[in-house]
Write an enzyme that holds these catalytic residues in place. Structure first.
Site, PDB file in Angstrom:
ATOM      1  N   ASN A  46     -32.715 -44.220   9.312  1.00  0.00           N
ATOM      2  CA  ASN A  46     -31.338 -44.435   9.771  1.00  0.00           C
ATOM      3  C   ASN A  46     -30.426 -43.322   9.276  1.00  0.00           C
ATOM      4  OD1 ASN A  46     -29.357 -45.614   7.555  1.00  0.00           O
ATOM      5  ND2 ASN A  46     -31.382 -46.445   7.138  1.00  0.00           N
ATOM      6  N   GLU A  63     -42.225 -49.968   8.279  1.00  0.00           N
ATOM      7  CA  GLU A  63     -41.807 -51.080   9.150  1.00  0.00           C
ATOM      8  C   GLU A  63     -42.682 -51.116  10.405  1.00  0.00           C
ATOM      9  OE1 GLU A  63     -37.610 -51.293  10.403  1.00  0.00           O
ATOM     10  OE2 GLU A  63     -38.360 -52.090  12.296  1.00  0.00           O
ATOM     11  N   CYS A 108     -31.202 -52.881  14.566  1.00  0.00           N
ATOM     12  CA  CYS A 108     -30.401 -53.656  13.613  1.00  0.00           C
ATOM     13  C   CYS A 108     -28.927 -53.298  13.738  1.00  0.00           C
ATOM     14  CB  CYS A 108     -30.895 -53.360  12.200  1.00  0.00           C
ATOM     15  SG  CYS A 108     -29.854 -54.120  10.956  1.00  0.00           S
ATOM     16  N   HIS A 118     -44.401 -45.081   9.757  1.00  0.00           N
ATOM     17  CA  HIS A 118     -43.308 -45.711   9.000  1.00  0.00           C
ATOM     18  C   HIS A 118     -43.732 -47.132   8.615  1.00  0.00           C
ATOM     19  CE1 HIS A 118     -39.462 -47.573   8.094  1.00  0.00           C
ATOM     20  NE2 HIS A 118     -38.939 -46.364   8.012  1.00  0.00           N
ATOM     21  N   THR A 123     -36.177 -51.169  13.928  1.00  0.00           N
ATOM     22  CA  THR A 123     -34.785 -51.622  13.751  1.00  0.00           C
ATOM     23  C   THR A 123     -33.775 -50.492  13.547  1.00  0.00           C
ATOM     24  OG1 THR A 123     -35.169 -51.857  11.387  1.00  0.00           O
ATOM     25  CG2 THR A 123     -35.439 -53.840  12.730  1.00  0.00           C
ATOM     26  N   HIS A 180     -35.454 -45.780   0.697  1.00  0.00           N
ATOM     27  CA  HIS A 180     -35.703 -44.356   0.950  1.00  0.00           C
ATOM     28  C   HIS A 180     -34.612 -43.500   0.315  1.00  0.00           C
ATOM     29  CE1 HIS A 180     -38.457 -45.224   4.597  1.00  0.00           C
ATOM     30  NE2 HIS A 180     -39.117 -45.178   3.475  1.00  0.00           N
ATOM     31  N   SER A 219     -35.198 -41.227   5.059  1.00  0.00           N
ATOM     32  CA  SER A 219     -34.531 -42.375   5.671  1.00  0.00           C
ATOM     33  C   SER A 219     -34.371 -42.192   7.175  1.00  0.00           C
ATOM     34  CB  SER A 219     -33.148 -42.557   5.030  1.00  0.00           C
ATOM     35  OG  SER A 219     -32.369 -43.419   5.817  1.00  0.00           O
ATOM     36  N   CYS A 242     -36.758 -57.880   4.871  1.00  0.00           N
ATOM     37  CA  CYS A 242     -35.438 -58.179   5.434  1.00  0.00           C
ATOM     38  C   CYS A 242     -35.569 -59.244   6.527  1.00  0.00           C
ATOM     39  CB  CYS A 242     -34.857 -56.889   6.019  1.00  0.00           C
ATOM     40  SG  CYS A 242     -33.332 -57.192   6.896  1.00  0.00           S
TER      41      CYS A 242
HETATM   42  S1  SF4 Z   1     -31.149 -51.673   8.225  1.00  0.00           S
HETATM   43 FE1  SF4 Z   1     -31.061 -53.764   9.043  1.00  0.00          FE
HETATM   44  S2  SF4 Z   1     -33.211 -54.302   9.343  1.00  0.00           S
HETATM   45 FE2  SF4 Z   1     -33.185 -52.569   7.950  1.00  0.00          FE
HETATM   46  S3  SF4 Z   1     -33.163 -53.460   5.908  1.00  0.00           S
HETATM   47 FE3  SF4 Z   1     -31.032 -53.088   6.490  1.00  0.00          FE
HETATM   48  S4  SF4 Z   1     -30.330 -55.057   7.344  1.00  0.00           S
HETATM   49 FE4  SF4 Z   1     -32.566 -55.078   7.336  1.00  0.00          FE
END
Ligand code: SF4
Length: 282
Positions: free
Chosen positions: A224, A130, A194, A128, A166, A44, A222, A100
């Site tokens: 995260n 995932e 994660c 999303h 995650t 992303h 993104s 992943c």
């Molecule tokens: S944030 Fe964690 S779960 Fe996502 S791709 Fe990276 S290592 Fe893998």
């Protein structure tokens, strides 16, 4: 006027191992082959995607995947639902699976819960990639929700198993778990966030307090990135979110400022270095 900014990049920011793995896999193939299809943005981050497209990466969506025959297709770190693997078999596609390992493990846990006939709730973002892959492990039966208010519109079973995408915030996950237990539900909660993301909270907190200004570099898509930027903003009010060099605003800065640069698990180090060089040129 010269700004003379003292600029530092957070060494702990940048790609997580899941993203490194997927990009390495793509580049290894593109070193020998003219092109490679990738299902969805490999990461992303538009700048990194553009760099890889220039090397021959062809980003496709699921509709385009249906049209392909006898080609190689990379599955990115977010993973895919079982239906994608089935389609590949039917159409002679070779999948280069860069899902992943953390996501694969979560897919597997959700599948086992589903096979054990548990009712499943997934705290995650609708649409999303995932989350689509996770929900696919349950034949679409899992309930996906983004916040508690959404659950008020749904009739929940009295007992269920709770999972998380995650990259969600751990604080929010535990808040949701406590609230649901408080409402009388029998909740089997699995913190499946994660650690590549959540371990960064503490590091980021310590990093951002050392600077007058923070530039947080991340793609706008993104998940995260949003969570980690909130951490920056909470601990340093002078934190600014940028996706590229053009978004830097001089108004944010004052001469002599100490500026910290950090980013998401999808932010390439080369982009943070370019931001540093631009700031140092002021
Ligand atoms: S944030 Fe964690 S779960 Fe996502 S791709 Fe990276 S290592 Fe893998």
């Amino acid at each position: 006027m010269k700004y003379d900014l003292a600029v530092t990049i957070d060494k702990a920011s940048g790609f997580c191992f899941g993203v490194v793995y997927a990009i390495d896999m793509a580049e290894d193939i593109l070193d020998h082959e003219e092109y490679l299809y990738c299902l969805g943005d490999i990461v992303h981050n538009d700048e990194e995607v553009s760099r890889l497209k220039a090397k021959g990466l062809r980003i496709i969506d699921h509709d385009q995947l249906h049209e392909l025959r006898n080609e190689k297709v990379l599955i990115r770190a977010h993973g895919e639902a079982p239906s994608t693997y089935q389609l590949a078999l039917e159409n002679g596609l070779t999948l280069i699976d860069a899902s992943c390992p953390v996501v694969l493990k979560l897919q597997n846990r959700i599948k086992n819960s589903h096979d054990d006939e548990e009712q499943i709730l997934i705290f995650g973002k609708h649409g999303h990639a995932e989350v689509i892959g996770l929900q696919g492990q349950t034949d679409g039966k899992a309930i996906v929700f983004q916040d508690l208010a959404e659950l008020d519109q749904v009739e929940l079973p009295s007992k269920f198993t709770l999972y998380s995408q995650t990259t969600k915030s751990t604080d929010k996950f535990y808040h949701i778990k406590d609230q649901l237990i408080g409402r009388g539900y029998d909740v089997k909660a699995n913190d499946t966030i994660c650690r590549q993301v959540s371990n960064r909270y503490g590091d980021l907190e310590k990093f951002v307090v050392n600077f007058d200004k923070i530039l947080f570099v991340s793609g706008k898509k993104s998940s995260n990135g949003k969570v980690l930027y909130d951490v920056c903003k909470k601990h340093n009010d002078h934190s600014y979110f940028i996706s590229n060099l053009e978004e830097i605003e001089l108004d944010w800065l004052a001469p002599g400022d100490r500026v910290g640069i950090c980013g998401a698990t999808s932010t390439p180090m080369w982009l943070m270095e370019q931001v540093k060089a631009k700031l140092e040129s002021y």
